[in-house]
Every structure is written in C-alpha cells, then in structure tokens.
Design a protein around this motif. Sequence first.
Motif, PDB file in Angstrom:
ATOM      1  N   ARG A  57       0.821  -1.212   0.000  1.00 23.68           N
ATOM      2  CA  ARG A  57       0.000   0.000   0.000  1.00 23.68           C
ATOM      3  C   ARG A  57       0.855   1.263   0.000  1.00 23.68           C
ATOM      4  O   ARG A  57       0.421   2.319  -0.469  1.00 23.68           O
ATOM      5  CB  ARG A  57      -0.938  -0.004   1.211  1.00 23.68           C
ATOM      6  CG  ARG A  57      -1.941   1.147   1.202  1.00 23.68           C
ATOM      7  CD  ARG A  57      -3.027   0.954   2.227  1.00 23.68           C
ATOM      8  NE  ARG A  57      -4.038   2.004   2.153  1.00 23.68           N
ATOM      9  CZ  ARG A  57      -5.201   1.974   2.787  1.00 23.68           C
ATOM     10  NH1 ARG A  57      -5.498   0.929   3.559  1.00 23.68           N
ATOM     11  NH2 ARG A  57      -6.057   2.975   2.666  1.00 23.68           N
ATOM     12  N   CYS A  72      -8.944   9.748  -6.250  1.00 26.96           N
ATOM     13  CA  CYS A  72     -10.190   9.118  -5.814  1.00 26.96           C
ATOM     14  C   CYS A  72     -11.416  10.003  -6.013  1.00 26.96           C
ATOM     15  O   CYS A  72     -12.548   9.517  -5.899  1.00 26.96           O
ATOM     16  CB  CYS A  72     -10.094   8.711  -4.334  1.00 26.96           C
ATOM     17  SG  CYS A  72      -9.091   7.229  -4.062  1.00 26.96           S
ATOM     18  N   SER A  73     -11.225  11.275  -6.284  1.00 29.97           N
ATOM     19  CA  SER A  73     -12.374  12.182  -6.375  1.00 29.97           C
ATOM     20  C   SER A  73     -12.653  12.704  -7.776  1.00 29.97           C
ATOM     21  O   SER A  73     -13.751  13.203  -8.040  1.00 29.97           O
ATOM     22  CB  SER A  73     -12.182  13.370  -5.424  1.00 29.97           C
ATOM     23  OG  SER A  73     -11.001  14.090  -5.725  1.00 29.97           O
ATOM     24  N   THR A 135     -12.755   0.017 -12.586  1.00 27.41           N
ATOM     25  CA  THR A 135     -12.823   0.604 -11.254  1.00 27.41           C
ATOM     26  C   THR A 135     -11.541   1.413 -11.008  1.00 27.41           C
ATOM     27  O   THR A 135     -10.541   1.245 -11.717  1.00 27.41           O
ATOM     28  CB  THR A 135     -12.940  -0.484 -10.179  1.00 27.41           C
ATOM     29  OG1 THR A 135     -11.738  -1.294 -10.223  1.00 27.41           O
ATOM     30  CG2 THR A 135     -14.159  -1.366 -10.420  1.00 27.41           C
ATOM     31  N   LYS A 136     -11.573   2.260 -10.002  1.00 23.84           N
ATOM     32  CA  LYS A 136     -10.360   3.000  -9.630  1.00 23.84           C
ATOM     33  C   LYS A 136      -9.249   2.029  -9.220  1.00 23.84           C
ATOM     34  O   LYS A 136      -8.072   2.248  -9.522  1.00 23.84           O
ATOM     35  CB  LYS A 136     -10.660   3.960  -8.477  1.00 23.84           C
ATOM     36  CG  LYS A 136     -11.488   5.168  -8.870  1.00 23.84           C
ATOM     37  CD  LYS A 136     -10.686   6.190  -9.651  1.00 23.84           C
ATOM     38  CE  LYS A 136     -11.457   7.481  -9.829  1.00 23.84           C
ATOM     39  NZ  LYS A 136     -10.697   8.528 -10.538  1.00 23.84           N
ATOM     40  N   ARG A 137      -9.632   0.959  -8.547  1.00 26.51           N
ATOM     41  CA  ARG A 137      -8.643  -0.036  -8.139  1.00 26.51           C
ATOM     42  C   ARG A 137      -7.956  -0.648  -9.360  1.00 26.51           C
ATOM     43  O   ARG A 137      -6.741  -0.827  -9.370  1.00 26.51           O
ATOM     44  CB  ARG A 137      -9.308  -1.130  -7.299  1.00 26.51           C
ATOM     45  CG  ARG A 137      -8.335  -2.199  -6.803  1.00 26.51           C
ATOM     46  CD  ARG A 137      -9.027  -3.241  -5.927  1.00 26.51           C
ATOM     47  NE  ARG A 137      -8.128  -4.306  -5.551  1.00 26.51           N
ATOM     48  CZ  ARG A 137      -7.300  -4.273  -4.509  1.00 26.51           C
ATOM     49  NH1 ARG A 137      -7.277  -3.220  -3.720  1.00 26.51           N
ATOM     50  NH2 ARG A 137      -6.500  -5.289  -4.224  1.00 26.51           N
ATOM     51  N   GLY A 216      -7.614   9.812   3.616  1.00 24.18           N
ATOM     52  CA  GLY A 216      -8.294   8.789   2.829  1.00 24.18           C
ATOM     53  C   GLY A 216      -8.194   9.002   1.334  1.00 24.18           C
ATOM     54  O   GLY A 216      -9.094   8.624   0.577  1.00 24.18           O
ATOM     55  N   ASP A 218      -6.424   7.522  -0.743  1.00 25.88           N
ATOM     56  CA  ASP A 218      -6.258   6.257  -1.462  1.00 25.88           C
ATOM     57  C   ASP A 218      -7.412   5.292  -1.148  1.00 25.88           C
ATOM     58  O   ASP A 218      -7.362   4.109  -1.482  1.00 25.88           O
ATOM     59  CB  ASP A 218      -4.924   5.598  -1.132  1.00 25.88           C
ATOM     60  CG  ASP A 218      -4.772   5.277   0.362  1.00 25.88           C
ATOM     61  OD1 ASP A 218      -5.665   5.668   1.141  1.00 25.88           O
ATOM     62  OD2 ASP A 218      -3.766   4.647   0.731  1.00 25.88           O
ATOM     63  N   SER A 219      -8.465   5.802  -0.523  1.00 19.95           N
ATOM     64  CA  SER A 219      -9.561   4.931  -0.059  1.00 19.95           C
ATOM     65  C   SER A 219     -10.284   4.232  -1.185  1.00 19.95           C
ATOM     66  O   SER A 219     -10.748   3.097  -1.028  1.00 19.95           O
ATOM     67  CB  SER A 219     -10.557   5.742   0.778  1.00 19.95           C
ATOM     68  OG  SER A 219     -11.123   6.795   0.003  1.00 19.95           O
ATOM     69  N   CYS A 220     -10.411   4.871  -2.351  1.00 20.46           N
ATOM     70  CA  CYS A 220     -11.150   4.257  -3.460  1.00 20.46           C
ATOM     71  C   CYS A 220     -10.457   3.000  -3.968  1.00 20.46           C
ATOM     72  O   CYS A 220     -11.094   2.135  -4.591  1.00 20.46           O
ATOM     73  CB  CYS A 220     -11.329   5.248  -4.608  1.00 20.46           C
ATOM     74  SG  CYS A 220      -9.770   5.808  -5.342  1.00 20.46           S
ATOM     75  N   TYR A 222      -9.069   0.805  -1.975  1.00 19.33           N
ATOM     76  CA  TYR A 222      -9.192  -0.249  -0.978  1.00 19.33           C
ATOM     77  C   TYR A 222     -10.617  -0.388  -0.435  1.00 19.33           C
ATOM     78  O   TYR A 222     -10.812  -0.933   0.644  1.00 19.33           O
ATOM     79  CB  TYR A 222      -8.211   0.010   0.155  1.00 19.33           C
ATOM     80  CG  TYR A 222      -6.782  -0.084  -0.304  1.00 19.33           C
ATOM     81  CD1 TYR A 222      -6.168  -1.318  -0.495  1.00 19.33           C
ATOM     82  CD2 TYR A 222      -6.048   1.072  -0.601  1.00 19.33           C
ATOM     83  CE1 TYR A 222      -4.863  -1.407  -0.950  1.00 19.33           C
ATOM     84  CE2 TYR A 222      -4.745   0.988  -1.051  1.00 19.33           C
ATOM     85  CZ  TYR A 222      -4.171  -0.248  -1.225  1.00 19.33           C
ATOM     86  OH  TYR A 222      -2.876  -0.335  -1.681  1.00 19.33           O
ATOM     87  N   GLU A 223     -11.598   0.092  -1.156  1.00 23.82           N
ATOM     88  CA  GLU A 223     -12.995  -0.048  -0.712  1.00 23.82           C
ATOM     89  C   GLU A 223     -13.400  -1.504  -0.708  1.00 23.82           C
ATOM     90  O   GLU A 223     -13.018  -2.263  -1.588  1.00 23.82           O
ATOM     91  CB  GLU A 223     -13.913   0.733  -1.655  1.00 23.82           C
ATOM     92  CG  GLU A 223     -13.782   2.248  -1.496  1.00 23.82           C
ATOM     93  CD  GLU A 223     -14.670   2.986  -2.485  1.00 23.82           C
ATOM     94  OE1 GLU A 223     -15.146   2.354  -3.454  1.00 23.82           O
ATOM     95  OE2 GLU A 223     -14.885   4.197  -2.292  1.00 23.82           O
TER      96      GLU A 223
END
Length: 223
Positions: A57, A72-73, A135-137, A216, A218-220, A222-223
């Motif tokens: 990560r 992410c935004s 997806t963003k991931r 957060g 980088d949250s998108c 690791y959702e």
Amino acid sequence: MARRVFWWLAKAILWFVLITVSLVLVLRFLPVTYTATMLMDERSVVRDWEPLSRIDRNMVSAVIAAEDGKFCSHDGFDREAIEDALEERAQGGRQRGASTISQQTAKNVFLWQGGGWFRKGLEAYFTVLIETLWTKRRIMEVYLNVAETGLGTYGVESGAQRYFGHSAARLTADEASRIAAVLPSPKTREAVNPRGFTARYGNTIERRIGQVRRDGLDSCVYE
C-alpha cells in the motif's frame, strides 16, 4: 459522393468505438502484458505483472502523493490542474504536468509516448473509457504494472527488484517514495542513492504519504 464519404466515415467511427470499447472491457480483467512503449523500447524490456494485492500500500499512497492527490475524487481529469497549466503556458512560465494517473494509464496502455493534439485527444477518449468501464482499483493496478520505472524496466515489481532486490509486496515508505520520484523521468533518475532534486522529491513524497492515509486519498483503491 458526399453522402458516400459521410457513410464511410460514420462506419469507420462506429468500428473504432466498438473495437476500443471491447479492448478496454477485455483489459479490465486480463493482465496488460505489452504496450506500445515497451515494443518501441530499444532496450531489452523487463516487466513482471503483479496483482494489486501483492503490491504494498505504500506504493499506492506514494504515487497518489506524487502524481495525483485527487485520484479518488476526479472523473479522470483534474480540471484545476489543467487550467493552472494552461495559464502558466500562456504566461511563458514553467510547463507543469497536469495529467492524472488515469490519463497516464490510458496513454501508457493504449497509445504511444510523445505530444501532439491528436494523441492528446485519443488519450482523453481512452481516459473516459477506463474511468467508465474500469474501477479506480483496476486503474491503479494497471498503472503500477505498466509505468516505466527505469531504463527498460516496467512496473513497480520490476522496479523494486531492480533497485532494492525484493518484491513490491514489502516496499517501505522510503523505497516506494523513491520509485515514485523516478516515474516522471525514469530514463534519467535512479531510486538507489538518489541525489539533488530526486532525493529531495522522494523525501517530500514520503512525508505526504501520511497525509494520503489520514485524508483517505487512497480509499477508493481499498474499498
């Protein structure tokens, strides 16, 4: 005659859309094994695809800190950064980069390196496609596997092995930051014993990793 030209043009556009959409859909699930940049590289290419689950990560946080804090935004484009870059260019100032990770992924996977409005237009088109169909991931996973991390070296796994002698699965914040510092100019920068700007930039990225985690950013992934 004009009607026939229009018909063939419409048909060509339809086929282009069908082929590109199909390609993007396929690459949502399959590894990207080769790109145009790799094929055009005069050196022997080293690459090693790794799923994001086997990439530390710290590496994700480092590239967001370095390349795209709004990853992410945004919807693929950082409009504020683009406006700032255009304003600086109009004033004859330093030409800053405004490409997001999504745009860089679109370019690295589907296109070639270099400038030009035609390629920029295609880059925007593919950016919209991957932001819509991936997806963003997945965007992050592909980016970290195709980005050039050194001379003839592609992907962070190959970069980690080259610079630090171990897998990208256990990169420290310092190591990840040094790889991220190399990404803008992988042919002229080194992650091992960096000097000058590269060393300072790597230290700045490492400090920003904490902010990425706290906010957060980088949250998108690791959702």
